[in-house]
Scaffold this motif. Structure first.
Motif, PDB file in Angstrom:
ATOM      1  N   HIS A   1       0.808  -1.215   0.000  1.00  0.00           N
ATOM      2  CA  HIS A   1       0.000   0.000   0.000  1.00  0.00           C
ATOM      3  C   HIS A   1       0.854   1.284   0.000  1.00  0.00           C
ATOM      4  O   HIS A   1       1.629   1.488  -0.917  1.00  0.00           O
ATOM      5  N   SER A   2       0.726   2.102   1.071  1.00  0.00           N
ATOM      6  CA  SER A   2       1.435   3.397   1.094  1.00  0.00           C
ATOM      7  C   SER A   2       2.940   3.233   1.276  1.00  0.00           C
ATOM      8  O   SER A   2       3.676   4.237   1.257  1.00  0.00           O
TER       9      SER A   2
ATOM     10  N   GLU B   1      -9.040   2.760  -0.038  1.00  0.00           N
ATOM     11  CA  GLU B   1      -8.542   4.033  -0.525  1.00  0.00           C
ATOM     12  C   GLU B   1      -8.321   3.874  -2.029  1.00  0.00           C
ATOM     13  O   GLU B   1      -7.970   2.790  -2.493  1.00  0.00           O
TER      14      GLU B   1
ATOM     15  N   TYR C   1      -6.265   4.617  -5.403  1.00  0.00           N
ATOM     16  CA  TYR C   1      -5.025   5.099  -6.021  1.00  0.00           C
ATOM     17  C   TYR C   1      -5.287   5.118  -7.529  1.00  0.00           C
ATOM     18  O   TYR C   1      -6.043   4.286  -8.037  1.00  0.00           O
TER      19      TYR C   1
ATOM     20  N   HIS D   1      -5.147  -0.024   3.002  1.00  0.00           N
ATOM     21  CA  HIS D   1      -5.242   1.249   3.738  1.00  0.00           C
ATOM     22  C   HIS D   1      -5.615   0.938   5.187  1.00  0.00           C
ATOM     23  O   HIS D   1      -6.420   0.049   5.453  1.00  0.00           O
ATOM     24  N   GLU D   2      -5.049   1.718   6.111  1.00  0.00           N
ATOM     25  CA  GLU D   2      -5.187   1.401   7.543  1.00  0.00           C
ATOM     26  C   GLU D   2      -6.621   1.474   8.064  1.00  0.00           C
ATOM     27  O   GLU D   2      -6.932   0.868   9.097  1.00  0.00           O
TER      28      GLU D   2
END
Ligand code: ZN
Length: 259
Positions: free
Chosen positions: A101-102, A153, A155, A199-200
């Motif tokens: 992810h991030s 989320e 992207y 995503h958290e």
């Protein structure tokens, strides 16, 4: 049974600073991933977080790690460059790296890619449909044709990374974007897999299908055990000059032998 040493690294910031995230991941994202993967006795799992001495990634830990899983978001800049050097070197030497992810903006990933790794993004609770586009790839093992994540989320492309050596997943989001969400790279002896979901604010890492992806990625990224290449000046293995002994000067002119 061959066991694999998997280290799950998480910055572990959201889960300690935001109550709503703590409720989703009370033991941290690293704890959830470790629990899900750890149900398979094949994996010997260690977790490490930013706040630990040396971020939990001592040389000894990394030397004993077959595959490192990395989740980060808020605290990329707090990761020490010395530890990043250490992680990157281990990848070059054959350790597998799975970036989640991030983590696409984490220092080790950006360093290994050599690009800024940015993309479009928004938090809008949209549906993500992760399409398997290489069903014959080891990371697609035992997966359905697509995985639907009801809220994630978003992207969007362009994802500013080098063209992946192999692309296993493409995601579509209900807002209209698409994203290369399963990217394979080789760097030195090491293999790197970037996987977008996670995503958290969503319980993505408790899912069986996502756990299957991570297991497949661990198997794919584990060290090959291949030879470490010798780089730099290198003496010939064959006695090249001897092969041409007795050759006439005329013929010799047409060979690659230097006098
Ligand atoms: Zn996120």
């Amino acid at each position: 049974m061959e066991t694999l040493n998997v280290t799950v690294w998480n910055e572990y910031v959201h889960e300690q600073s935001q109550e709503e995230i703590r409720q989703i991941y009370p033991e941290g994202i690293h704890g959830a991933i470790a629990k899900m993967l750890g149900r398979d006795a094949r994996y010997n799992i260690t977790t490490a977080t930013l706040e630990m001495p040396e971020h939990g990634l001592t040389q000894e830990v990394l030397d004993n790690t077959d595959v490192l899983i990395w989740w980060g978001h808020l605290a990329h800049s707090k990761v020490s460059d010395e530890i990043v050097d250490r992680v990157v070197k281990r990848v070059w030497d054959g350790m597998g790296l799975i970036v989640l992810h991030s983590g696409h903006l984490s220092k080790p990933f950006v360093r290994l890619m050599g690009t800024c790794c940015r993309s479009k993004w928004r938090e809008n609770d949209e549906l993500e449909r992760v399409w398997v586009i290489e069903p014959g790839h080891p990371i697609a093992h035992n997966l359905p044709e697509y995985i639907e994540l009801p809220q994630e989320e978003t992207y969007g492309e362009r994802f500013e990374v080098p063209a992946p050596d192999e692309l296993v997943f493409i995601s579509w989001f209900s807002g209209g974007e698409v994203f290369r969400s399963g990217c394979c790279y080789k760097r030195g002896l090491g293999k790197i897999f970037y996987f977008r979901p996670g995503h958290e604010a969503y319980p993505t890492y408790y899912r069986e299908d996502i756990t299957q992806v991570l297991k497949n990625a661990v198997e794919w990224a584990k060290p090959s055990g291949g030879p470490k290449p010798t780089l730099g000046h290198y003496e010939p293995i064959e006695k090249v000059a001897d092969k041409f002994e007795g050759m006439s000067d005329e013929l010799r002119k047409h060979t690659y032998i230097k006098d």
